[in-house]
Design a protein around this motif. Structure first.
Motif, mmCIF file in Angstrom:
data_model
loop_
_atom_site.group_PDB
_atom_site.id
_atom_site.type_symbol
_atom_site.label_atom_id
_atom_site.label_comp_id
_atom_site.label_asym_id
_atom_site.label_seq_id
_atom_site.Cartn_x
_atom_site.Cartn_y
_atom_site.Cartn_z
ATOM 1 N N LEU A 286 0.785 -1.233 -0.169
ATOM 2 C CA LEU A 286 0.131 -0.009 -0.132
ATOM 3 C C LEU A 286 0.918 1.220 0.038
ATOM 4 N N PRO A 287 0.541 2.261 -0.834
ATOM 5 C CA PRO A 287 1.153 3.610 -0.789
ATOM 6 C C PRO A 287 1.253 4.368 0.540
ATOM 7 N N LYS A 288 2.311 4.846 1.018
ATOM 8 C CA LYS A 288 2.427 5.847 2.130
ATOM 9 C C LYS A 288 2.424 7.261 1.663
ATOM 10 N N PRO A 289 1.475 8.156 2.167
ATOM 11 C CA PRO A 289 0.229 7.802 2.960
ATOM 12 C C PRO A 289 -0.934 7.433 1.832
ATOM 13 N N LEU A 290 -1.793 6.690 2.291
ATOM 14 C CA LEU A 290 -2.763 6.530 1.333
ATOM 15 C C LEU A 290 -4.087 7.589 1.451
ATOM 16 N N LYS A 291 -4.340 8.313 0.383
ATOM 17 C CA LYS A 291 -5.397 9.239 0.741
ATOM 18 C C LYS A 291 -6.577 8.687 0.266
ATOM 19 N N HIS A 292 -6.727 7.980 -0.712
ATOM 20 C CA HIS A 292 -8.114 7.456 -1.340
ATOM 21 C C HIS A 292 -8.157 5.944 -1.414
ATOM 22 N N PRO A 293 -8.616 5.441 0.011
ATOM 23 C CA PRO A 293 -8.277 3.763 -0.262
ATOM 24 C C PRO A 293 -9.643 3.350 -1.238
ATOM 25 N N ALA A 294 -10.474 3.786 -1.212
ATOM 26 C CA ALA A 294 -11.753 3.198 -2.308
ATOM 27 C C ALA A 294 -11.261 3.333 -3.532
ATOM 28 N N ARG A 295 -10.596 4.388 -3.963
ATOM 29 C CA ARG A 295 -10.029 4.346 -5.486
ATOM 30 C C ARG A 295 -9.058 3.286 -5.658
ATOM 31 N N LEU A 296 -8.184 2.970 -4.528
ATOM 32 C CA LEU A 296 -7.096 2.162 -4.965
ATOM 33 C C LEU A 296 -7.438 0.695 -4.944
ATOM 34 N N LEU A 297 -8.670 0.379 -4.201
ATOM 35 C CA LEU A 297 -9.400 -1.094 -4.390
ATOM 36 C C LEU A 297 -9.975 -1.064 -5.485
ATOM 37 N N ARG A 298 -10.628 -0.039 -6.008
ATOM 38 C CA ARG A 298 -11.368 -0.127 -7.151
ATOM 39 C C ARG A 298 -10.433 -0.352 -8.471
ATOM 40 N N HIS A 299 -9.147 -0.046 -8.381
ATOM 41 C CA HIS A 299 -8.160 -0.183 -9.334
ATOM 42 C C HIS A 299 -7.687 -1.333 -9.450
ATOM 43 N N ARG A 300 -7.345 -1.863 -8.115
ATOM 44 C CA ARG A 300 -6.818 -3.376 -8.130
ATOM 45 C C ARG A 300 -7.786 -4.171 -8.414
ATOM 46 N N LEU A 301 -9.044 -4.162 -8.099
ATOM 47 C CA LEU A 301 -10.056 -5.126 -8.449
ATOM 48 C C LEU A 301 -10.198 -5.206 -9.906
ATOM 49 N N THR A 302 -10.089 -4.111 -10.665
ATOM 50 C CA THR A 302 -10.307 -3.909 -12.027
ATOM 51 C C THR A 302 -8.995 -4.691 -12.718
ATOM 52 N N ALA A 303 -7.827 -3.915 -12.441
ATOM 53 C CA ALA A 303 -6.578 -4.313 -13.172
ATOM 54 C C ALA A 303 -6.128 -5.604 -12.763
ATOM 55 N N LEU A 304 -6.178 -6.125 -11.572
ATOM 56 C CA LEU A 304 -5.786 -7.574 -11.291
ATOM 57 C C LEU A 304 -6.940 -8.733 -11.267
ATOM 58 N N LEU A 305 -7.865 -8.513 -11.704
ATOM 59 C CA LEU A 305 -8.873 -9.375 -11.941
ATOM 60 C C LEU A 305 -8.233 -10.984 -12.617
ATOM 61 N N PRO A 306 -8.252 -12.016 -12.072
ATOM 62 C CA PRO A 306 -7.896 -13.151 -12.724
ATOM 63 C C PRO A 306 -8.850 -13.888 -13.704
ATOM 64 N N PRO A 307 -8.278 -14.489 -14.431
ATOM 65 C CA PRO A 307 -9.283 -15.145 -15.408
ATOM 66 C C PRO A 307 -9.781 -16.472 -14.688
ATOM 67 N N PRO A 308 -11.207 -17.007 -15.424
ATOM 68 C CA PRO A 308 -11.769 -18.080 -14.835
ATOM 69 C C PRO A 308 -10.944 -19.295 -14.878
ATOM 70 N N LEU A 309 -11.202 -20.191 -13.898
ATOM 71 C CA LEU A 309 -10.596 -21.452 -13.759
ATOM 72 C C LEU A 309 -10.711 -22.203 -15.118
ATOM 73 N N PRO A 310 -9.798 -22.890 -15.397
ATOM 74 C CA PRO A 310 -10.050 -23.974 -16.469
ATOM 75 C C PRO A 310 -10.730 -25.149 -16.041
ATOM 76 N N GLY A 311 -11.594 -25.593 -17.263
ATOM 77 C CA GLY A 311 -12.246 -27.009 -16.411
ATOM 78 C C GLY A 311 -11.230 -28.061 -16.715
ATOM 79 N N VAL A 312 -11.893 -29.307 -16.608
ATOM 80 C CA VAL A 312 -10.967 -30.544 -16.599
ATOM 81 C C VAL A 312 -10.573 -30.819 -17.765
ATOM 82 N N HIS A 313 -11.444 -30.809 -18.729
ATOM 83 C CA HIS A 313 -11.456 -31.040 -20.017
ATOM 84 C C HIS A 313 -10.389 -29.937 -20.753
ATOM 85 N N ASP A 314 -10.365 -28.755 -20.328
ATOM 86 C CA ASP A 314 -9.326 -27.867 -20.935
ATOM 87 C C ASP A 314 -7.929 -28.239 -20.455
#
Length: 355
Positions: A286-314
């Motif tokens: 986390l950056p020091k100091p953190l001024k806007h925690p909600a904006r940081l969480l929104r950015h990380r939830l959007t930019a670091l979204l993992p892909p769906p897990l592949p199935g057994v056949h994949d």
């Protein structure tokens, strides 16, 4: 020495005819007998030239013909730099005082011809023969033009005395006086008024667009949403977001921010991301100091979204395509690919021809 100089200046001021101006400059003018140059007010008081351009123009006009007036020569003579002098010469060239052309000599050398015109307006009007050479310096006072016509007196008869004869008493007849020739009046030419030089309009320059100081802001990516926001996903996402302040004191969120970020956490949970993985992704570095925690969480939830897990056949290994095995020809013993043993292509062609 300073007191004598003040006394001399006071005497010179008392000799000026008329009242002195209450403010501004006071001119103490003495006629020049040698080493002077006539400079027009259209150059000395030009409202479109800079002070450097006016000074260089007066200096060039005072030099004799053949003097060097290039940028290098003027830089060696004055304290201004090459950039300032080059800009002043371009101003004089724009307003018609200076002309620079390239000429090729007989030996092939290319030189620059510099022509300075003390009255650009006269050149534009035409009909005036310019005097090419150094500035005119006269030691005699300039002649004064008389505009009034001189009245010539009427001719009068002049009697020439003639001696009288001593022996005669009868006077001789007096000769008829011859009239004196009347001198023709000298025509006085009115001085030709010299109009002010016509200012040459400058070519319009294209507007210069400066680059923006900062890079254009990219549009914000939307927060990911799950395919179906079930009550179970909403409850788990809300609990995870509210529990973040136990692991990082900076991540204190309001209820409105939690409701806004719930769809993003639900999308992670829908893609089989564990709560520990989501918590580490949101609280790490986390950056020091953190001024806007909600904006940081929104950015990380959007930019670091993992892909769906592949199935057994994949994840299953792809099947390889069947490979045709090698066979040995019964006639020439060469190797060839075929599912059945026998002869190669050449041997089969020979048997067919024989048959």
């Amino acid at each position: 020495m300073a007191t004598q100089h003040d006394i001399a200046l006071t005497r010179a001021l008392t000799g000026i005819p008329g009242p002195l101006p209450p403010s501004g400059v006071i001119h103490v003018s003495f006629p020049h007998a040698s080493r002077f140059t006539i400079v027009g007010n259209h150059l000395a008081q030009h409202d479109g030239l800079s002070l450097t351009a006016i000074g260089i123009g007066v200096h060039i006009q005072s030099l004799p013909a053949g003097s060097r007036v290039g940028i290098k020569a003027l830089t060696a003579r004055f304290a201004e730099g090459e950039t300032t002098i080059a800009a002043a010469l371009r101003e004089l060239e724009t307003h018609g005082y200076l002309h620079r052309t390239r000429a090729r000599l007989a030996n092939g050398r290319v030189i620059t011809r510099t022509v300075f015109c003390n009255q650009p307006g006269a050149v534009l009007r035409g009909g005036v023969v310019p005097v090419v050479g150094p500035a005119v310096r006269s030691t005699a006072p300039a002649p004064t033009l008389v505009r009034e016509h001189v009245r010539v007196p009427e001719p009068t008869a002049v009697l020439e005395p003639r001696p009288m004869a001593e022996t005669t008493s009868v006077p001789e007849p007096m000769p008829v006086p011859e009239p004196m020739p009347v001198p023709e009046p000298i025509p006085v030419r009115e001085p030709i008024p010299v109009p002010e030089p016509v200012p040459v309009p400058e070519a319009p320059h294209a507007p210069v667009r400066l680059p923006p100081r900062t890079a254009p802001t990219q549009p914000r990516r939307p927060l990911p949403h799950p395919q179906a926001l079930t009550p179970e996903l909403r409850q788990a996402a809300s609990a995870l977001l509210a529990d973040l302040r136990r692991h990082a004191e900076e991540l204190v969120l309001s209820e409105e921010a939690v409701e806004e970020l719930v769809p993003g956490v639900a999308a992670w949970l829908e893609r089989d991301a564990t709560t520990d993985a989501i918590r580490r992704a949101l609280t790490a570095d986390l950056p020091k100091p953190l001024k806007h925690p909600a904006r940081l969480l929104r950015h990380r939830l959007t930019a670091l979204l993992p892909p769906p897990l592949p199935g057994v056949h994949d994840l299953a290994q792809p099947r390889r395509a069947p490979v045709t095995p090698f066979q040995t020809c019964d006639g020439c013993e060469r190797a060839f690919r075929s599912h059945d043993p026998g002869h190669c292509r050449d041997c089969r062609a020979q048997y067919w021809e024989a048959a």
